[in-house]
Design a protein around this motif. Structure first.
Motif, mmCIF file in Angstrom:
data_model
loop_
_atom_site.group_PDB
_atom_site.id
_atom_site.type_symbol
_atom_site.label_atom_id
_atom_site.label_comp_id
_atom_site.label_asym_id
_atom_site.label_seq_id
_atom_site.Cartn_x
_atom_site.Cartn_y
_atom_site.Cartn_z
ATOM 1 N N TYR A 121 0.820 -1.209 0.000
ATOM 2 C CA TYR A 121 0.000 0.000 0.000
ATOM 3 C C TYR A 121 0.856 1.263 0.000
ATOM 4 N N TRP A 122 1.911 1.256 0.820
ATOM 5 C CA TRP A 122 2.728 2.467 0.998
ATOM 6 C C TRP A 122 4.005 2.402 0.181
ATOM 7 N N GLN A 123 4.356 3.518 -0.450
ATOM 8 C CA GLN A 123 5.650 3.618 -1.105
ATOM 9 C C GLN A 123 6.736 3.613 -0.039
ATOM 10 N N GLN A 124 7.882 3.085 -0.381
ATOM 11 C CA GLN A 124 9.011 3.058 0.542
ATOM 12 C C GLN A 124 9.737 4.398 0.433
ATOM 13 N N ALA A 162 3.135 8.232 1.653
ATOM 14 C CA ALA A 162 2.747 8.294 0.242
ATOM 15 C C ALA A 162 2.252 6.926 -0.218
ATOM 16 N N ALA A 163 0.989 6.873 -0.592
ATOM 17 C CA ALA A 163 0.412 5.619 -1.068
ATOM 18 C C ALA A 163 0.895 5.320 -2.480
ATOM 19 N N ARG A 164 1.102 4.047 -2.755
ATOM 20 C CA ARG A 164 1.414 3.621 -4.126
ATOM 21 C C ARG A 164 0.143 3.736 -4.962
ATOM 22 N N PRO A 165 0.280 3.957 -6.237
ATOM 23 C CA PRO A 165 -0.900 3.884 -7.109
ATOM 24 C C PRO A 165 -1.514 2.481 -7.015
ATOM 25 N N LYS A 166 -2.831 2.412 -7.043
ATOM 26 C CA LYS A 166 -3.553 1.151 -6.850
ATOM 27 C C LYS A 166 -3.065 0.044 -7.788
ATOM 28 N N GLY A 167 -2.911 0.351 -9.055
ATOM 29 C CA GLY A 167 -2.470 -0.661 -10.013
ATOM 30 C C GLY A 167 -1.101 -1.227 -9.683
#
Length: 185
Positions: free
Chosen positions: A37-40, A47-52
């Motif tokens: 879910y979360w960008q590293q 910062a959330a990752r894009p859903k795809g």
């Protein structure tokens, strides 16, 4: 048959702790939805990752393993994983205990940064406020109501456990009896 188990619950309920322990006991891979879910980033959980991208990464990583345990909540973004689950565990914990755990965890992770004037104070306060709304929240956030709705249509076996009065070891014993027909143990 290998188990592909999803453990979900409120933040602080112990899904990651139980998930890691169960994966170790079953000798399978462990995955945590927060990683997807979360960008590293240097500021964790900001910062959330894009859903795809989340879904693609999770599918790539789990496809490499016959069996696995996945902890966290997929509601609202990871429903493509549902057909893969052989079992789902819904973990509950007394809200006061859960919120105390989260406050302690925030302090351990970030120390003085969460104090008034600290660089993570606003983030930590917002997170704890969000987590406190779990039991009474609506479908727009990670809530008991949303999880209950998400669980209803599942076709795989679902077990509900309460970690308020049970140790991780006691929960593992219950789970191993529950999944043993699928694992051949």
């Amino acid at each position: 048959m290998a188990c592909r188990i999803h453990i979900l619950g409120a933040a602080g309920a112990g899904t990651s702790t139980l998930g890691k322990a169960l994966a170790d006991r079953l000798n399978v891979a462990f995955f945590d939805s927060d990683f997807y879910y979360w960008q590293q980033t240097p500021q964790p959980f900001s910062a959330a990752r894009p859903k795809g991208e989340r879904i693609r990464l999770l599918q790539e990583h789990t496809a490499r393993h016959e069996g696995w345990v996945l902890s966290g909540s997929l509601c609202g973004w990871g429903d493509t994983m549902i057909p893969l689950f052989t079992h789902v565990v819904f973990l509950r914990l007394d809200p006061d205990v859960r919120l105390h755990r989260l406050r302690v965890r925030e302090q351990q992770r970030y120390g003085d940064q969460i104090l008034e004037g600290g660089s993570r104070h606003a983030n930590s306060a917002a997170f704890l406020d969000w987590a406190a709304r779990y039991d009474d929240g609506n479908h727009s956030l990670r809530s008991l109501r949303r999880h209950e709705s998400w669980l209803k249509p599942l076709s795989c076996p679902v077990v509900r456990l309460d970690s308020t009065r049970h140790s991780v070891e006691a929960l593992l014993t219950q789970l191993m009896q529950w999944v043993s027909p699928a694992t051949g143990r």
